[in-house]
Design an enzyme around this catalytic site. Structure first.
Site, PDB file in Angstrom:
ATOM      1  N   SER A 159      -9.906   1.878   2.812  1.00  0.00           N
ATOM      2  CA  SER A 159      -8.775   2.575   2.051  1.00  0.00           C
ATOM      3  C   SER A 159      -7.699   1.745   1.454  1.00  0.00           C
ATOM      4  CB  SER A 159      -8.150   3.574   2.887  1.00  0.00           C
ATOM      5  OG  SER A 159      -7.323   3.162   3.684  1.00  0.00           O
ATOM      6  N   LYS A 217       0.881  -1.393   0.018  1.00  0.00           N
ATOM      7  CA  LYS A 217      -0.141  -0.048  -0.094  1.00  0.00           C
ATOM      8  C   LYS A 217       1.013   1.217  -0.227  1.00  0.00           C
ATOM      9  CE  LYS A 217      -3.808   2.066   2.610  1.00  0.00           C
ATOM     10  NZ  LYS A 217      -4.813   1.782   3.687  1.00  0.00           N
ATOM     11  N   SER A 222      -9.806  -0.339   7.024  1.00  0.00           N
ATOM     12  CA  SER A 222      -9.247  -0.379   5.709  1.00  0.00           C
ATOM     13  C   SER A 222      -8.527  -1.420   5.227  1.00  0.00           C
ATOM     14  CB  SER A 222      -8.237   0.950   5.903  1.00  0.00           C
ATOM     15  OG  SER A 222      -8.847   2.158   5.697  1.00  0.00           O
TER      16      SER A 222
HETATM   17  N1  GLN Z   1     -12.977   3.904   6.348  1.00  0.00           N
HETATM   18  C1  GLN Z   1     -12.388   4.579   7.540  1.00  0.00           C
HETATM   19  C2  GLN Z   1     -12.146   5.772   7.397  1.00  0.00           C
HETATM   20  O1  GLN Z   1     -12.475   6.365   6.664  1.00  0.00           O
HETATM   21  C3  GLN Z   1     -10.993   3.675   7.797  1.00  0.00           C
HETATM   22  C4  GLN Z   1      -9.945   4.092   7.346  1.00  0.00           C
HETATM   23  C5  GLN Z   1      -8.610   3.052   7.775  1.00  0.00           C
HETATM   24  O2  GLN Z   1      -8.956   2.234   8.247  1.00  0.00           O
HETATM   25  N2  GLN Z   1      -7.397   3.903   7.411  1.00  0.00           N
HETATM   26  O3  GLN Z   1     -11.845   6.543   8.272  1.00  0.00           O
END
Ligand code: GLN
Length: 465
Positions: free
Chosen positions: A148, A73, A172
């Site tokens: 994400s 990532k 994420s």
């Molecule tokens: N979808 C969640 C957010 O928008 C989690 C993001 C993440 O785990 N980096 O904060």
């Protein structure tokens, strides 16, 4: 050679010091062609890969990941490669050192082939917040891969690569794993070093693995965990391998808005679990408060962590010459909408007069959430919940209203707030006969601190592989 859907052991069986160059020449051709369709990789690290190959030729081929490709990532630093975090502000930023996980992968003989797409600074649930690319769901190109870590999940889900790394602050890793039909593990907080991970919310962030094959997921986890003196929050992994007898299903799950397709799949899976285990209804009374708690604590930490992107210390800078305007213009021009929204929210909840009302209250709520889980784990070994309340959604379906996007995280954020480990795994496919598509549905198994092994044995006992 057919490069689709290879596992680590298949690759290791095939590769040797003589054929590895040839393998990678063809493999990169395959990756580049396939990536055109799915856009999971932001860029490839071909030069690094061939340098690595020369180095591992002097090493023992029995290294656990000798010659095995992996995708990273793009918020995890790989020395001398770009690390954009999906943001214009870091578009040309070159990582000056390797993240500890990357170092460990290199020592294990892995070949890093590219960096994957993500929501800007890992903020989002669909990868639509990336400044650079639109990653498509491997099962239906009109839908998002989740986020994400959508790029990592999509390339593994499409079968382009056996393993990838992501990061999970509020879901994420697990939510995109669910949307792309693969395994995704969010480890216990502190088991995997975050040194070299671009910080989002430091009391929640964890790096973790994606894989299409369960053994590959476990292997990758065991390579990356462990105490690291460069991350003072990291700890040695304590392996608690106890027997599993009872599985808990929180009542609250059913009142938090589950789509019928997800509910049916989850109900069917519980029936299957009942054939092997004692299944018990449990209560996590604070679960409905997890989402607001997360969005207060996370934004507060984001506003503080992202203060460093001022155009002076890192990345791009506006051409403005007076200092204040340079700061303001840089952040205005190069940070995206969602990132700005969270910095504003976070600065607000930390500001004088609101700190007690919001941030401090959220910290207290977090404690309740932690305690509810601890209480539940006195009676059950694992807790099951859907990973996402919905099927993978379509592009632009939730971008207009940030709150609907935040609701995608309703089942994942509590796990981060309580520091727990959880794996998302595929339980079934929703088949739409009319439109002729099928979409993966995921479920997460949550264990108590440092009890990842329990989840592994649970999945193995149900013949997941
Ligand atoms: N979808 C969640 C957010 O928008 C989690 C993001 C993440 O785990 N980096 O904060």
């Amino acid at each position: 050679m057919n490069f689709q859907n290879l596992t680590i052991s298949e690759i290791k069986q095939h590769l040797n010091k003589k054929n590895i160059n040839d393998f990678y020449h063809h493999y990169f051709e395959f990756l580049k062609k396939e990536n055109e369709q799915i856009k999971g990789f932001l860029f490839f690290t071909e030069k690094l890969a061939f340098e690595t190959i020369e180095q591992i030729k002097n090493k023992d081929t029995s290294l656990p990941l000798w010659g095995v490709p992996i995708a990273i990532k793009d918020n995890i630093m790989v020395k001398n490669e770009k690390c954009t975090a999906g943001s214009l502000i870091l578009e040309n930023y070159i990582a000056p050192y390797d993240a500890t996980v990357v170092k460990k992968l290199k020592n294990a003989g892995a070949v890093i082939v590219g960096k994957t797409n993500l929501d800007e600074f890992a903020m989002g649930s669909s990868t639509e917040n990336s400044a650079f690319a639109k990653t498509l769901n491997p099962f239906d190109p009109s839908r998002v891969p989740g986020g994400s870590s959508g790029g990592s999940a999509a390339v593994v889900g499409k079968g382009l690569i056996p393993i990838a790394l992501g990061s999970d602050t509020g879901g994420s890793i697990r939510q995109p794993a669910s949307f792309c039909g693969v395994y995704g593990l969010k480890p216990t907080y502190s088991t995997v070093s975050r040194f070299g991970l671009i910080a989002m919310a430091s009391s929640l962030d964890q790096i973790g693995p994606f894989a299409k094959n369960l053994n590959d997921l476990i292997l990758l986890f065991k390579i990356i965990y462990g105490k690291d003196y460069l991350d003072s929050t990291s700890q040695n992994y304590q392996n608690n391998n106890q027997r599993i007898a009872t599985i808990g299903i929180p009542d609250e799950v059913f009142s938090l808005g589950l789509d019928p397709e997800v509910k049916n799949a989850f109900d069917d899976f519980i029936k299957k679990v009942k054939t092997k285990y004692n299944v018990k209804q449990i209560s996590l009374p604070s679960l409905p408060y997890a989402l607001p708690t997360y969005y207060l604590i996370m934004t507060a930490e984001v506003s503080s962590n992202l203060a460093r992107y001022d155009g002076i210390k890192y990345g791009r800078r506006s051409a403005n010459h007076d200092l204040l305007n340079q700061y303001l213009q840089t952040r205005k021009m190069y940070l995206g909408k969602e990132v700005k929204r969270r910095i504003l929210l976070g600065s607000f909840v930390l500001s004088h007069g609101y700190y007690e009302a919001y941030y401090l209250k959220a910290l207290k709520a977090r404690k309740f959430i932690f305690q509810d889980f601890q209480k539940a784990f006195q009676d059950v070994d694992l807790i099951l919940m859907p990973t996402s309340p919905t099927l993978p959604f379509r592009f632009n379906e939730k971008t207009q209203d940030p709150l609907t996007m935040y609701l995608a995280d309703i089942f994942t954020v509590a796990v981060n707030l309580a520091y727990l480990p959880a794996i998302s795994f595929n339980i079934s496919f929703y088949k739409n006969q009319q439109n002729n598509y099928s979409l993966p549905i995921g479920c997460q198994a949550i264990a108590n601190l440092y009890e990842e092994e329990k989840i592994f044995s649970f999945l193995q006992s149900l013949n997941f592989n």
